[in-house]
Design a protein around this motif. Sequence first.
Motif, PDB file in Angstrom:
ATOM      1  N   GLU A 178       0.833  -1.203   0.000  1.00 33.48           N
ATOM      2  CA  GLU A 178       0.000   0.000   0.000  1.00 33.48           C
ATOM      3  C   GLU A 178       0.865   1.250   0.000  1.00 33.48           C
ATOM      4  O   GLU A 178       0.596   2.203  -0.736  1.00 33.48           O
ATOM      5  CB  GLU A 178      -0.945   0.021   1.215  1.00 33.48           C
ATOM      6  N   ALA A 235       2.480   1.616  -3.410  1.00 38.11           N
ATOM      7  CA  ALA A 235       1.498   2.087  -4.399  1.00 38.11           C
ATOM      8  C   ALA A 235       1.233   3.573  -4.223  1.00 38.11           C
ATOM      9  O   ALA A 235       1.234   4.340  -5.198  1.00 38.11           O
ATOM     10  CB  ALA A 235       0.204   1.294  -4.272  1.00 38.11           C
ATOM     11  N   LEU A 236       1.001   3.997  -2.979  1.00 39.20           N
ATOM     12  CA  LEU A 236       0.774   5.423  -2.726  1.00 39.20           C
ATOM     13  C   LEU A 236       1.977   6.260  -3.137  1.00 39.20           C
ATOM     14  O   LEU A 236       1.826   7.350  -3.702  1.00 39.20           O
ATOM     15  CB  LEU A 236       0.449   5.653  -1.248  1.00 39.20           C
ATOM     16  N   SER A 276       2.700  -1.862  10.696  1.00 38.12           N
ATOM     17  CA  SER A 276       1.649  -1.731   9.674  1.00 38.12           C
ATOM     18  C   SER A 276       1.077  -0.312   9.691  1.00 38.12           C
ATOM     19  O   SER A 276      -0.135  -0.113   9.769  1.00 38.12           O
ATOM     20  CB  SER A 276       0.538  -2.756   9.900  1.00 38.12           C
ATOM     21  N   TRP A 290       5.738  -6.014  -7.734  1.00 40.06           N
ATOM     22  CA  TRP A 290       4.270  -6.058  -7.686  1.00 40.06           C
ATOM     23  C   TRP A 290       3.746  -7.469  -7.884  1.00 40.06           C
ATOM     24  O   TRP A 290       2.720  -7.835  -7.319  1.00 40.06           O
ATOM     25  CB  TRP A 290       3.662  -5.105  -8.708  1.00 40.06           C
ATOM     26  N   ASN A 308       2.963  -9.708  -4.845  1.00 42.02           N
ATOM     27  CA  ASN A 308       1.744  -9.489  -4.053  1.00 42.02           C
ATOM     28  C   ASN A 308       0.651 -10.434  -4.563  1.00 42.02           C
ATOM     29  O   ASN A 308      -0.390 -10.015  -5.062  1.00 42.02           O
ATOM     30  CB  ASN A 308       1.312  -8.022  -4.162  1.00 42.02           C
ATOM     31  N   MET A 328      -3.195 -10.019  -3.493  1.00 45.00           N
ATOM     32  CA  MET A 328      -3.960  -8.954  -4.148  1.00 45.00           C
ATOM     33  C   MET A 328      -4.241  -9.309  -5.602  1.00 45.00           C
ATOM     34  O   MET A 328      -5.328  -9.036  -6.112  1.00 45.00           O
ATOM     35  CB  MET A 328      -3.222  -7.618  -4.062  1.00 45.00           C
TER      36      MET A 328
END
Length: 155
Positions: free
Chosen positions: A3, A6-7, A29, A88, A91, A94
Amino acid sequence: MFEFEALSAQRKACEEFVPGLHGFSEAHSLIVMEYLAPPMVLLRKGLISGIRYPTMASDVGRFCAHTLFKTSGFALSPTAFRHRVRFWSSNSEMCALTEAVVFTAPFLADAPRTPNRWTSPQLDADKAALEADGALRAAAARLLGRFVGTAKALL
């Protein structure tokens, strides 16, 4: 970790649409990001409450265009792009969730358990129509194949 990464990539690609990032702790986290003071409203909540966003389509389009281009092999060096694809692709949870929620479950009556929901009974006929549309199901299967087998940019 994913996350935050990605941000970070989205912020770098299209700063005007992503809050500033101030810190990250994988052990806790925790992502520390810019505080967006009221009257800022989360888009989902605003849409549910009936707020109209006249620039939403162009804003989302601009965000997607900048993010997709700047995370693609067109903007990154071949080495950097391969490194990002490897990151990526790790992951797997996801990826599996996206495959099920977007490309499989909407089209199957007996789909494995996913977070997909619809308003029942109001949308039952629409859900049944998705399940019965062979051409649409075939198109979704082709797109699933492309999603699984082709790495182009950060989605």
